[in-house]
Scaffold this motif. Sequence first.
Motif: not given
Length: 390
Positions: A86-91
Amino acid sequence: MIEKNKTWPTIAASAVLAVVFMLPNMATPVYPYWKAKIGFSAGAMTGIFSMYIAGLVVSLIISGQLADRWGHKAVLIPGLLLAAFSCLLYMDAQSVLTLSVARVLTGFAVGTVVTAGMACVIELGGISRLRTSSLLASIAIMFGAGIGPLMSGFVAQKLAEPVAIIYKIEMLAIVICLGLVCILPLQKLPVPDTPLRLKLPAVYPQNNIHIALGVSVYIPALTSVSFVAALAPTMFSHQLGSNSPLLAGAAVALTFLSASLIQPLIGKLKIKTLLSSGALVCILSLGFMSASVIHHSVFTLILAGVLAGISQAMAQLGAISLISQKVPANVRAQGNALFSLGGYIPAGILSGISGFVIDLVGLTAAICLLSGLVSLLALGGGAFVLRSKI
């Protein structure tokens, strides 16, 4: 059988709770950044915010059963991997859809921690320290929920492009947590010889009352906190003409950190006192929230947030303590899931529609209307607790 009452494993498991609970509210201070970049209304913003609840609900339905069947570690590791993704998607978020998917995955990750993570802290603490372990787990959740938006708000205030740095920091913390979970001395469950049949989480019939008592106060308490988290940027923009990410993050952080700091002081209160007092403080919080938009008072808004945090702390600690003491260990993860489902679904619906109500009738009327509705829920929950025999 694992050795109980070790300090470091209990603290390590609590740290995992804190790190994962940083993730949901880290988005609050950077919503104005995404809003300017992508473009969406206040209603869409709270809709994206509440997509987290969708992932959380699905996770809560299945995670407790999987944890009770295969062990806490088998659920926590996939949950942490989803948090990292999910962190990758936010970035890389370039659309409302990407943000919504990231929020869903965030909810799923938090659901694994709510069920397996809290049960893990209780297991590692041992039978003789149930109340202390419950307190530690509850503090960790609130501390993480407070530190997340404070950190992201600080970074967003300093950098023009803050999102990548914010979520790289969180990813690093998640990787450390993966290592901690891998070495935790958790009890290994025997391999099941029956096929898995997923169903709604359930406890023994005699324990349903314990879940209901916790949920009755947790719904309004959590909703009041959700109002602050989801609406802080909008309310500060209306009242101060400021879109400062640090200000929005600090407001949310203060809400949760006040909840974290108050818990050692209330840890020895009786469960009935915790729950009934939580309902009362919730009503006070909602009253101040309405007053803040009527009188355009930032101080009153901050006070409403602090009281909302204290209310959730009382409701959460009372409910977790009740579950740890009354619900047997073999269904405790499902008990945690059932309690969280009962609280998060109504709270998610109410906070999710709040932005659309604001778009429809305006900020002041919407906040007063919704605060009155949730206050009635708190009043009913408090009366239910006072009439119970816990």
